[in-house]
Write a protein that holds these residues in place. Structure first.
Motif, PDB file in Angstrom:
ATOM      1  N   LEU A 243       0.829  -1.198   0.000  1.00 48.62           N
ATOM      2  CA  LEU A 243       0.000   0.000   0.000  1.00 48.62           C
ATOM      3  C   LEU A 243       0.867   1.252   0.000  1.00 48.62           C
ATOM      4  O   LEU A 243       1.966   1.252   0.568  1.00 48.62           O
ATOM      5  N   PRO A 244       0.378   2.329  -0.599  1.00 50.60           N
ATOM      6  CA  PRO A 244       1.111   3.590  -0.492  1.00 50.60           C
ATOM      7  C   PRO A 244       1.060   4.114   0.938  1.00 50.60           C
ATOM      8  O   PRO A 244       0.147   3.783   1.705  1.00 50.60           O
TER       9      PRO A 244
ATOM     10  N   ASN B 143       4.769  -7.435   8.792  1.00 51.43           N
ATOM     11  CA  ASN B 143       6.086  -7.617   9.391  1.00 51.43           C
ATOM     12  C   ASN B 143       6.152  -6.840  10.703  1.00 51.43           C
ATOM     13  O   ASN B 143       5.323  -5.957  10.951  1.00 51.43           O
ATOM     14  N   GLU B 144       7.140  -7.145  11.529  1.00 52.92           N
ATOM     15  CA  GLU B 144       7.220  -6.523  12.846  1.00 52.92           C
ATOM     16  C   GLU B 144       7.320  -5.009  12.777  1.00 52.92           C
ATOM     17  O   GLU B 144       6.820  -4.301  13.652  1.00 52.92           O
ATOM     18  N   ASP B 145       7.977  -4.484  11.753  1.00 52.84           N
ATOM     19  CA  ASP B 145       8.201  -3.043  11.658  1.00 52.84           C
ATOM     20  C   ASP B 145       7.165  -2.339  10.793  1.00 52.84           C
ATOM     21  O   ASP B 145       7.319  -1.163  10.466  1.00 52.84           O
TER      22      ASP B 145
ATOM     23  N   ALA C 286       1.181  -1.127   8.208  1.00 49.96           N
ATOM     24  CA  ALA C 286       0.169  -1.465   7.202  1.00 49.96           C
ATOM     25  C   ALA C 286       0.470  -2.854   6.660  1.00 49.96           C
ATOM     26  O   ALA C 286       1.626  -3.293   6.638  1.00 49.96           O
ATOM     27  N   PRO C 287      -0.540  -3.563   6.211  1.00 49.45           N
ATOM     28  CA  PRO C 287      -0.311  -4.916   5.699  1.00 49.45           C
ATOM     29  C   PRO C 287       0.265  -4.918   4.293  1.00 49.45           C
ATOM     30  O   PRO C 287       0.278  -3.913   3.586  1.00 49.45           O
ATOM     31  N   HIS C 288       0.757  -6.083   3.891  1.00 54.34           N
ATOM     32  CA  HIS C 288       1.090  -6.349   2.501  1.00 54.34           C
ATOM     33  C   HIS C 288       0.508  -7.714   2.162  1.00 54.34           C
ATOM     34  O   HIS C 288       0.101  -8.460   3.064  1.00 54.34           O
ATOM     35  N   TRP C 289       0.441  -8.025   0.888  1.00 60.23           N
ATOM     36  CA  TRP C 289      -0.191  -9.265   0.442  1.00 60.23           C
ATOM     37  C   TRP C 289       0.757 -10.075  -0.430  1.00 60.23           C
ATOM     38  O   TRP C 289       1.295  -9.557  -1.419  1.00 60.23           O
TER      39      TRP C 289
ATOM     40  N   ASP D 147     -11.274  -7.389  13.678  1.00 55.26           N
ATOM     41  CA  ASP D 147     -12.412  -6.755  13.013  1.00 55.26           C
ATOM     42  C   ASP D 147     -12.901  -7.541  11.799  1.00 55.26           C
ATOM     43  O   ASP D 147     -13.293  -6.964  10.788  1.00 55.26           O
ATOM     44  N   LYS D 148     -12.860  -8.871  11.893  1.00 58.57           N
ATOM     45  CA  LYS D 148     -13.367  -9.746  10.828  1.00 58.57           C
ATOM     46  C   LYS D 148     -12.630  -9.571   9.499  1.00 58.57           C
ATOM     47  O   LYS D 148     -13.164  -9.867   8.428  1.00 58.57           O
ATOM     48  N   ILE D 149     -11.399  -9.095   9.562  1.00 57.23           N
ATOM     49  CA  ILE D 149     -10.596  -8.937   8.349  1.00 57.23           C
ATOM     50  C   ILE D 149      -9.950 -10.285   8.015  1.00 57.23           C
ATOM     51  O   ILE D 149      -9.355 -10.931   8.872  1.00 57.23           O
ATOM     52  N   HIS D 150     -10.049 -10.694   6.758  1.00 55.27           N
ATOM     53  CA  HIS D 150      -9.496 -11.986   6.353  1.00 55.27           C
ATOM     54  C   HIS D 150      -7.981 -11.901   6.176  1.00 55.27           C
ATOM     55  O   HIS D 150      -7.460 -10.929   5.638  1.00 55.27           O
ATOM     56  N   ALA D 151      -7.294 -12.935   6.614  1.00 57.22           N
ATOM     57  CA  ALA D 151      -5.839 -13.001   6.487  1.00 57.22           C
ATOM     58  C   ALA D 151      -5.400 -13.893   5.336  1.00 57.22           C
ATOM     59  O   ALA D 151      -4.213 -13.942   5.017  1.00 57.22           O
ATOM     60  N   PHE D 152      -6.361 -14.579   4.710  1.00 57.05           N
ATOM     61  CA  PHE D 152      -6.012 -15.549   3.673  1.00 57.05           C
ATOM     62  C   PHE D 152      -7.225 -15.756   2.780  1.00 57.05           C
ATOM     63  O   PHE D 152      -8.372 -15.694   3.240  1.00 57.05           O
TER      64      PHE D 152
END
Length: 234
Positions: free
Chosen positions: A68-69, A121-123, A126-129, A215-220
């Motif tokens: 994400l930006p 990642n620990e640092d 925001a997520p990445h995919w 918050d019901k966000i999918h991880a996979f």
């Protein structure tokens, strides 16, 4: 000395079970004692590979990472990012196959099969995919170059991600990363790379420590399959 006891359930999602061994159903995986894998995700990865191979005797699997930006708002939109992204990828591939058929009536078609994992990642704040796209190898066999002026798989994926983020393809440079050797070529007749090598690589997506459940966000997630075990969510 007492043997080490490992947790069998994920501490953030009790519906998920953990796998610590370096082998799963006779295949090598990237599990470690401090980095267990989630068995439900391993099953769904397995099912997706099998589903693609049940449609095409030769497939290409593309591996890439989406970011994400800086400052991009998430909130309730987080789940929809992957839904919109894969819909956009599929639309671009379908449009390209239509163009190919206009030029050559014998051009090959392809379905779209995919797996994705949302990670932190620990640092990171925001997520990445991590993503894998599987298609008919007779239709697509290489990712292509970012520098090419020709339409290729790299540009289709990047433009799909740009559309979802509301950016231009130029603006998402740096937000889509392809590792060295991003393609895997599988052939049911034995030529090309081994199916187990792809499963080993994709087992990375089942890592438990990098998943966050809130918050019901999918991880996979993955494309739909007709095989048992494909309906579990996380």
């Amino acid at each position: 000395m007492q043997p080490v006891q490992y947790n069998k359930q994920h501490n953030q999602n009790r519906n998920l079970t953990l796998h610590y061994d370096a082998w799963y159903q006779g295949q090598s995986v990237l599990a470690k004692p401090d980095q267990p894998l989630i068995t439900q995700y391993l099953d769904r990865i397995n099912n997706t590979i099998d589903e693609a191979l049940s449609h095409y005797s030769r497939i290409t699997a593309f591996w890439f990472v989406l970011k994400l930006p800086f400052g991009y708002p998430l909130g309730d939109t987080d789940n929809s990012l992957m839904t919109q992204f894969w819909k956009s990828v599929k639309s671009r591939i379908e449009a390209d196959r239509l163009r190919a058929h206009r030029d050559n009536a014998r051009a090959h078609d392809t379905g779209v099969f995919y797996v994705w994992a949302r990670e932190y990642n620990e640092d990171e704040t925001a997520p990445h995919w991590h993503c894998a796209l599987m298609v008919n190898q007779d239709a697509y066999c290489s990712m292509g170059s970012i520098h090419s002026e020709q339409q290729n798989m790299y540009h289709r994926i990047a433009s799909a991600w740009a559309q979802v983020l509301g950016l231009s393809e130029h603006q998402v440079q740096g937000l889509m990363h392809c590792p060295d050797h991003p393609e895997y070529h599988l052939n049911l007749n034995g030529a090309g790379q081994d199916r187990e090598a792809l499963f080993h690589r994709l087992s990375y997506m089942a890592k438990a420590p990098t998943k966050v459940y809130q918050d019901k966000i999918h991880a996979f997630g993955c494309s739909r399959t007709r095989r048992a075990g494909a309906s579990s969510r996380g």
